[in-house]
Design a protein around this motif. Structure first.
Motif, PDB file in Angstrom:
ATOM      1  N   THR A 116      49.373  53.141-125.667  1.00  0.00           N
ATOM      2  CA  THR A 116      48.478  53.333-124.543  1.00  0.00           C
ATOM      3  C   THR A 116      48.865  54.738-123.919  1.00  0.00           C
ATOM      4  OG1 THR A 116      49.768  51.616-123.569  1.00  0.00           O
ATOM      5  CG2 THR A 116      47.491  50.974-124.277  1.00  0.00           C
ATOM      6  N   GLY A 117      50.186  54.908-123.663  1.00  0.00           N
ATOM      7  CA  GLY A 117      50.517  56.282-123.069  1.00  0.00           C
ATOM      8  C   GLY A 117      49.894  57.525-123.808  1.00  0.00           C
ATOM      9  N   LEU A 171      46.095  57.733-123.471  1.00  0.00           N
ATOM     10  CA  LEU A 171      45.871  58.001-122.141  1.00  0.00           C
ATOM     11  C   LEU A 171      46.083  59.371-121.898  1.00  0.00           C
ATOM     12  CD1 LEU A 171      47.281  54.785-120.236  1.00  0.00           C
ATOM     13  CD2 LEU A 171      44.625  55.420-120.139  1.00  0.00           C
ATOM     14  N   ARG A 172      47.172  59.896-122.567  1.00  0.00           N
ATOM     15  CA  ARG A 172      47.433  61.398-122.375  1.00  0.00           C
ATOM     16  C   ARG A 172      46.515  62.078-123.186  1.00  0.00           C
ATOM     17  NH1 ARG A 172      52.831  59.538-121.686  1.00  0.00           N
ATOM     18  NH2 ARG A 172      52.952  58.809-124.064  1.00  0.00           N
ATOM     19  N   MET A 229      49.085  58.806-113.501  1.00  0.00           N
ATOM     20  CA  MET A 229      50.476  58.950-114.416  1.00  0.00           C
ATOM     21  C   MET A 229      51.257  59.701-113.788  1.00  0.00           C
ATOM     22  SD  MET A 229      48.012  58.872-117.978  1.00  0.00           S
ATOM     23  CE  MET A 229      49.574  59.047-119.193  1.00  0.00           C
ATOM     24  N   GLY A 251      53.653  57.617-111.404  1.00  0.00           N
ATOM     25  CA  GLY A 251      54.236  56.446-112.247  1.00  0.00           C
ATOM     26  C   GLY A 251      53.401  55.177-112.016  1.00  0.00           C
ATOM     27  N   ARG A 252      52.196  55.255-111.460  1.00  0.00           N
ATOM     28  CA  ARG A 252      51.577  54.009-111.196  1.00  0.00           C
ATOM     29  C   ARG A 252      50.854  53.554-112.548  1.00  0.00           C
ATOM     30  NH1 ARG A 252      47.407  54.724-107.507  1.00  0.00           N
ATOM     31  NH2 ARG A 252      47.833  57.191-107.626  1.00  0.00           N
ATOM     32  N   PHE A 253      50.317  52.386-112.604  1.00  0.00           N
ATOM     33  CA  PHE A 253      49.453  51.910-113.733  1.00  0.00           C
ATOM     34  C   PHE A 253      48.293  52.328-113.739  1.00  0.00           C
ATOM     35  CE2 PHE A 253      52.226  47.846-115.125  1.00  0.00           C
ATOM     36  CZ  PHE A 253      53.277  48.864-115.548  1.00  0.00           C
ATOM     37  N   VAL A 254      47.458  52.750-114.771  1.00  0.00           N
ATOM     38  CA  VAL A 254      46.059  52.972-115.034  1.00  0.00           C
ATOM     39  C   VAL A 254      45.505  51.585-114.937  1.00  0.00           C
ATOM     40  CG1 VAL A 254      44.495  53.649-116.603  1.00  0.00           C
ATOM     41  CG2 VAL A 254      46.351  55.020-116.064  1.00  0.00           C
ATOM     42  N   VAL A 281      42.752  50.615-120.035  1.00  0.00           N
ATOM     43  CA  VAL A 281      43.610  50.413-121.130  1.00  0.00           C
ATOM     44  C   VAL A 281      42.956  49.190-121.952  1.00  0.00           C
ATOM     45  CG1 VAL A 281      45.743  51.360-120.537  1.00  0.00           C
ATOM     46  CG2 VAL A 281      45.171  49.161-119.446  1.00  0.00           C
ATOM     47  N   GLY A 311      53.806  49.893-125.384  1.00  0.00           N
ATOM     48  CA  GLY A 311      53.054  50.304-124.001  1.00  0.00           C
ATOM     49  C   GLY A 311      52.033  49.452-123.563  1.00  0.00           C
ATOM     50  N   PHE A 312      51.726  48.330-124.200  1.00  0.00           N
ATOM     51  CA  PHE A 312      50.612  47.400-123.764  1.00  0.00           C
ATOM     52  C   PHE A 312      51.071  46.214-124.601  1.00  0.00           C
ATOM     53  CE2 PHE A 312      46.805  44.863-124.518  1.00  0.00           C
ATOM     54  CZ  PHE A 312      46.144  45.260-123.115  1.00  0.00           C
ATOM     55  N   ARG A 367      51.262  45.461-119.992  1.00  0.00           N
ATOM     56  CA  ARG A 367      52.287  45.874-119.231  1.00  0.00           C
ATOM     57  C   ARG A 367      52.483  45.033-117.818  1.00  0.00           C
ATOM     58  NH1 ARG A 367      52.914  51.461-120.962  1.00  0.00           N
ATOM     59  NH2 ARG A 367      54.574  52.702-119.703  1.00  0.00           N
ATOM     60  N   GLN A 411      47.349  41.684-118.216  1.00  0.00           N
ATOM     61  CA  GLN A 411      46.913  42.565-119.668  1.00  0.00           C
ATOM     62  C   GLN A 411      47.416  41.477-120.727  1.00  0.00           C
ATOM     63  OE1 GLN A 411      48.782  46.537-119.908  1.00  0.00           O
ATOM     64  NE2 GLN A 411      47.633  47.073-118.126  1.00  0.00           N
ATOM     65  N   ARG A 432      58.559  54.643-112.048  1.00  0.00           N
ATOM     66  CA  ARG A 432      58.059  53.980-113.200  1.00  0.00           C
ATOM     67  C   ARG A 432      59.105  52.765-113.455  1.00  0.00           C
ATOM     68  NH1 ARG A 432      58.454  58.708-117.217  1.00  0.00           N
ATOM     69  NH2 ARG A 432      57.854  57.159-118.791  1.00  0.00           N
TER      70      ARG A 432
HETATM   71  P1  AMP Z   1      54.297  55.497-121.570  1.00  0.00           P
HETATM   72  O1  AMP Z   1      53.973  56.901-122.276  1.00  0.00           O
HETATM   73  O2  AMP Z   1      54.122  54.372-122.415  1.00  0.00           O
HETATM   74  O3  AMP Z   1      55.431  55.731-120.879  1.00  0.00           O
HETATM   75  O4  AMP Z   1      52.960  55.575-120.323  1.00  0.00           O
HETATM   76  C1  AMP Z   1      52.838  56.671-119.376  1.00  0.00           C
HETATM   77  C2  AMP Z   1      52.089  56.175-118.290  1.00  0.00           C
HETATM   78  O5  AMP Z   1      50.796  55.957-118.802  1.00  0.00           O
HETATM   79  C3  AMP Z   1      52.515  54.896-117.285  1.00  0.00           C
HETATM   80  O6  AMP Z   1      53.353  55.551-116.560  1.00  0.00           O
HETATM   81  C4  AMP Z   1      51.065  54.502-117.047  1.00  0.00           C
HETATM   82  O7  AMP Z   1      50.666  55.242-115.920  1.00  0.00           O
HETATM   83  C5  AMP Z   1      50.253  54.843-117.976  1.00  0.00           C
HETATM   84  N1  AMP Z   1      49.935  53.591-118.818  1.00  0.00           N
HETATM   85  C6  AMP Z   1      50.444  53.494-120.269  1.00  0.00           C
HETATM   86  N2  AMP Z   1      50.354  52.298-120.728  1.00  0.00           N
HETATM   87  C7  AMP Z   1      49.601  51.656-119.627  1.00  0.00           C
HETATM   88  C8  AMP Z   1      49.253  50.028-119.659  1.00  0.00           C
HETATM   89  N3  AMP Z   1      49.127  49.236-120.463  1.00  0.00           N
HETATM   90  N4  AMP Z   1      48.660  49.710-118.317  1.00  0.00           N
HETATM   91  C9  AMP Z   1      48.415  50.701-117.446  1.00  0.00           C
HETATM   92  N5  AMP Z   1      49.069  52.053-117.319  1.00  0.00           N
HETATM   93  C10 AMP Z   1      49.619  52.222-118.636  1.00  0.00           C
END
Ligand code: AMP
Length: 213
Positions: A31-32, A35-36, A53, A56-59, A64, A85-86, A88, A92, A169
């Protein structure tokens, strides 16, 4: 085969997901990464995601869940998938349960990668990734530095891999993600893999031997 990797930021779940992806030819759903990709699309939503992002908060769960649901139902996941990453948080995890129930499949393995906190901080803050091939190196543990060449690409640092955001995070992980460990222990599918300073190869062989046994 449907697999989930759990672990703090920088625990190495992305690295292990990629190994399992190569070994069994089933796709990793990060999911990271999804989202990126959205943040670099230049859309209004992308700009909003970037801010969340970077802190460091959640989306939001809805965003997601929609990304993951689309992927899991796609042709490329017919033979299985590796979630990285899902979920989290507990909400979810329960949405994932309903989604999988609805399409008549379930998770077979949940791997929790457990790494000491001091190592996690170095892993994240020192992490650099090739912008072309995705290779990951670390400024603390190798001679590579941000801006160095990697084949046709260049090593770059993620915007959220600075000490302040990583600390946030890790707090969010402890508060929101750790509770889902019990959720999967109760289902009897969680395997704890303890990581350390000895690199990813030992962990990969533990994971593969659990799947193959
Ligand atoms: P990661 O690459 O998995 O470290 O994710 C980077 C960032 O993406 C996280 O710090 C969140 O802001 C967002 N993110 C990734 N996966 C999720 C998720 N399952 N729920 C909410 N936010 C997420």
């Amino acid at each position: 085969m449907n697999i989930l990797f759990l672990g703090a930021p920088g625990s190495g779940k992305g690295t292990q997901s990629k190994k399992v992806e190569t070994e069994f030819n089933i796709p990793q759903i990060s999911t990271g990464d999804l989202l990126r990709a959205e943040t670099s699309s230049g859309s209004e939503m992308g700009q909003e995601l970037k801010k969340i992002m970077a802190s460091g908060r959640f989306v939001s769960d809805d965003i997601v869940l929609e990304l993951v649901s689309k992927k899991i139902k796609s042709e490329e996941c017919k033979k299985g998938f590796i979630l990285d990453g899902f979920p989290r948080n507990l909400s979810q995890a329960s949405s994932l349960d309903s989604l999988l129930n609805n399409i008549g499949i379930s998770l077979e393995y949940v791997f929790l990668i457990d790494v000491p906190k001091d190592l996690i901080l170095k892993r994240c803050v020192g992490r650099i990734t090739c912008d072309t091939c995705g290779k990951i190196e670390n400024e603390y543990f190798s001679n590579f530095r941000e801006g160095d060449k990697c084949g046709d690409g260049v090593f770059v640092k993620r915007a959220d891999d600075n000490e302040e955001t990583v600390t946030n995070r890790l707090e969010v992980y402890a508060e929101q993600t750790q509770p889902i460990i019990d959720f999967y222990i109760e289902k009897g599918i969680l395997h704890r893999i303890v990581g350390g300073e000895d690199g990813p190869a030992r962990l990969t062989s533990e994971i593969l031997s659990i799947i193959n046994s």
